[in-house]
Design an enzyme around this catalytic site. Structure first.
Site, PDB file in Angstrom:
ATOM      1  N   SER A 252      39.502 -29.286  10.025  1.00 35.05           N
ATOM      2  CA  SER A 252      38.103 -28.849   9.926  1.00 35.05           C
ATOM      3  C   SER A 252      38.047 -27.680   8.959  1.00 35.05           C
ATOM      4  O   SER A 252      39.081 -27.167   8.527  1.00 35.05           O
ATOM      5  CB  SER A 252      37.577 -28.415  11.291  1.00 35.05           C
ATOM      6  OG  SER A 252      38.173 -27.179  11.640  1.00 35.05           O
ATOM      7  N   LYS A 253      36.863 -27.265   8.642  1.00 36.80           N
ATOM      8  CA  LYS A 253      36.625 -26.160   7.712  1.00 36.80           C
ATOM      9  C   LYS A 253      37.448 -24.926   8.091  1.00 36.80           C
ATOM     10  O   LYS A 253      37.846 -24.149   7.246  1.00 36.80           O
ATOM     11  CB  LYS A 253      35.134 -25.786   7.731  1.00 36.80           C
ATOM     12  CG  LYS A 253      34.326 -26.459   6.623  1.00 36.80           C
ATOM     13  CD  LYS A 253      34.509 -25.752   5.339  1.00 36.80           C
ATOM     14  CE  LYS A 253      33.409 -25.565   4.376  1.00 36.80           C
ATOM     15  NZ  LYS A 253      33.881 -25.085   3.089  1.00 36.80           N
ATOM     16  N   ARG A 254      37.694 -24.766   9.410  1.00 40.57           N
ATOM     17  CA  ARG A 254      38.395 -23.575   9.885  1.00 40.57           C
ATOM     18  C   ARG A 254      39.839 -23.518   9.386  1.00 40.57           C
ATOM     19  O   ARG A 254      40.369 -22.456   9.130  1.00 40.57           O
ATOM     20  CB  ARG A 254      38.389 -23.527  11.410  1.00 40.57           C
ATOM     21  CG  ARG A 254      37.260 -22.695  11.999  1.00 40.57           C
ATOM     22  CD  ARG A 254      37.387 -22.623  13.506  1.00 40.57           C
ATOM     23  NE  ARG A 254      37.605 -23.935  14.101  1.00 40.57           N
ATOM     24  CZ  ARG A 254      38.761 -24.351  14.599  1.00 40.57           C
ATOM     25  NH1 ARG A 254      39.804 -23.560  14.587  1.00 40.57           N
ATOM     26  NH2 ARG A 254      38.861 -25.562  15.111  1.00 40.57           N
ATOM     27  N   ASN A 255      40.496 -24.701   9.307  1.00 40.32           N
ATOM     28  CA  ASN A 255      41.907 -24.652   8.917  1.00 40.32           C
ATOM     29  C   ASN A 255      42.192 -25.254   7.539  1.00 40.32           C
ATOM     30  O   ASN A 255      43.303 -25.646   7.236  1.00 40.32           O
ATOM     31  CB  ASN A 255      42.797 -25.271  10.001  1.00 40.32           C
ATOM     32  CG  ASN A 255      42.207 -26.545  10.548  1.00 40.32           C
ATOM     33  OD1 ASN A 255      41.567 -27.282   9.804  1.00 40.32           O
ATOM     34  ND2 ASN A 255      42.406 -26.815  11.815  1.00 40.32           N
ATOM     35  N   GLU A 257      40.017 -26.530   3.524  1.00 42.04           N
ATOM     36  CA  GLU A 257      38.861 -27.207   2.932  1.00 42.04           C
ATOM     37  C   GLU A 257      38.960 -28.700   3.232  1.00 42.04           C
ATOM     38  O   GLU A 257      40.055 -29.259   3.236  1.00 42.04           O
ATOM     39  CB  GLU A 257      38.845 -26.993   1.423  1.00 42.04           C
ATOM     40  CG  GLU A 257      38.567 -25.560   1.001  1.00 42.04           C
ATOM     41  CD  GLU A 257      37.168 -25.101   1.350  1.00 42.04           C
ATOM     42  OE1 GLU A 257      36.320 -25.961   1.672  1.00 42.04           O
ATOM     43  OE2 GLU A 257      36.927 -23.888   1.326  1.00 42.04           O
TER      44      GLU A 257
END
Ligand code: GLU
Length: 472
Positions: A252-255, A257
């Protein structure tokens, strides 16, 4: 090998993600490997979320990756149209055929009856859930009032003979008579459902192989039942494991791009992206680096692995660094221009030399542009401690070199080198005693590209000005 027909079927509800890009690439590779065709079909039946700008963006990213297609919404083809919302008449014909053959039926059960049925099944902990088949044999006609269309699911089991996972068994008892078309206005047939349109299109478009993400495996038995109802031979399916983040969590965006465009903005080359995506779930011995042409030759479904792959930015960056060394300099130069412009710099007068001196020292176009600051602007990062420790002690040497360089009519690397060498020899000074302070004077750092390259790329005026400033 017989030519195969494969497709990429994006839903235009967002930008192209890395998982979608891998799916597109694998299908493209298999089609090209077999000398067959690759089709783009836009699955835009979710009219609320589908946008033409996303379709355009997805096609743009696919082209950036170096993929092409024989048929698609923008290029047309013998099975046009290639957008599902433009194929509704065709779906209607197939549904009428299924109804006429008794393979599908009209169901008038209202939502509240179905809700009550669900609640009852849940409280009774019933083994068999889902629609109970009440309308199966009622033979409702088109005037039955508001109705959905359900597929008549036979008894037995459905086996997905998966190219990646091997045979996967599904008991038909666990698959209810599922809805293939919603209820429409005024008792008409409404928007057909996802599994139905995918299948109807794959039949019409003669698709022979489908490679897609694991998340679709759950849909495949339903699609196989639709093929059987249509009397059509199904394609071979291969479901590829998920792409996970490095720590094993969902990507996801958290870990990291997730969109392809974000990696282009990070300075990743399409050649590197293709190579990295291919290795994400596919292998050929322990080879890590492939050109797209090599992949086309080597790609087969046997190489697809069955365990999830992890997105490793370090490795992608390493792969990209290999392409920084091997791509033609003018390609790197052209691609780097956007990164220079984003930093407010105009085209560099000695771009080829600049690329030549930085490409081996940097792994991405962003790193290259950052390293190029010293050639474009005066606000490049300087190491004050190194400058203080080096320059005052070397003042005499710097004055001498500056004079020699000032006398160089030809500012080419070779002539600069010859001039500095000649001067060192005449003066009996070791080259190392000269190179270090000159580099610090020009770049504010102890380490950097080759000295004569640096002088050449900086150009006569800037180089002499920096040397003079250092002497002062
Ligand atoms: N439209 C689907 C998606 O974007 C793909 C359908 C398929 O590959 O069968 O996930």
């Amino acid at each position: 090998m017989t030519p195969l027909r494969l497709r990429f079927a994006p839903s235009p509800t967002g930008n192209l993600h890395i998982g979608g890009a891998r799916t597109a690439l694998f299908n493209w590779l298999l089609s090209r490997h077999s000398g067959g065709q690759f089709v783009i079909r836009v699955e835009d039946t979710d009219v609320e979320r589908s946008k033409r700008v996303f379709e355009d963006a997805i096609l743009h990213e696919l082209r950036w990756l170096g993929l092409d297609w024989d048929e698609g919404p923008d290029v047309g083809g013998p099975h046009a149209p290639y957008r599902q919302t433009e194929r509704l008449d065709r779906y209607n014909i197939v549904i009428q055929q299924l109804l006429a053959a008794g393979k599908a039926y009209r169901c008038t059960c209202a939502e509240d009856r179905l809700d009550a049925l669900r609640a009852e099944q849940e409280s009774a902990k019933a083994a068999r859930r889902g629609y109970d088949g009440r309308c199966r044999d009622l033979r409702h006609g088109p005037d039955a009032g508001p109705h959905v269309i359900r597929l008549r699911v036979p008894e037995g089991e459905t086996i997905v003979d998966d190219l990646v996972k091997g045979p996967v068994h599904f008991a038909n008892a666990d698959i209810e008579d599922f809805v293939i078309a919603r209820a429409g206005e005024g008792g008409r047939i409404g928007m057909p459902m996802y599994n139905f349109v995918v299948t109807a299109d794959d039949v019409d478009m003669g698709i022979t192989h489908v490679l897609r993400g694991d998340e679709h495996l759950i849909n495949t038995p339903k699609q196989l039942l639709i093929y059987a109802a249509m009397g059509a031979a199904p394609p071979r399916f291969g479901h590829m494991p998920l792409i996970l983040a490095l720590d094993g969590s969902k990507m996801s965006k958290r870990n990291g791009e997730t969109s392809v465009g974000a990696y282009r903005d990070l300075g990743i080359h399409p050649e590197a992206m293709v190579c990295y995506l291919a290795r994400l779930g596919w292998s050929c011995g322990d080879q890590e680096l492939f050109t797209i042409a090599e992949l086309t030759t080597l790609f087969t479904t046997q190489g697809i692995g069955s365990s999830p792959s992890k997105w490793d930015m370090e490795k992608l960056t390493w792969v990209n660094g290999q392409w920084m060394r091997s791509l033609p300099a003018d390609v790197i130069g052209t691609r780097a221009r956007g990164f220079f412009a984003a930093r407010g710099w105009a085209e560099h007068p000695r771009e080829a030399a600049l690329v030549a001196c930085l490409r081996e020292r940097t792994r991405t176009l962003v790193e290259l542009a950052d390293a190029a600051r010293v050639f474009f602007a005066d606000d490049y990062p300087k190491d004050d401690a190194v400058m203080a420790a080096t320059l005052p002690a070397a003042r005499e040497t710097l004055l001498g070199v500056t004079e020699v360089l000032d006398g160089c009519a030809d500012w080419s690397e070779a002539s600069l080198e010859a001039a500095v060498h000649g001067w060192c020899e005449a003066k009996g000074i070791k080259l190392g005693k000269v190179a270090q302070p000159v580099r610090v004077a020009l770049c504010g750092q102890k380490v950097g590209p080759g000295l004569y390259q640096t002088l050449h790329v900086l150009g006569r005026e800037v180089a002499l000005a920096r040397l003079r400033a250092a002497c002062a």
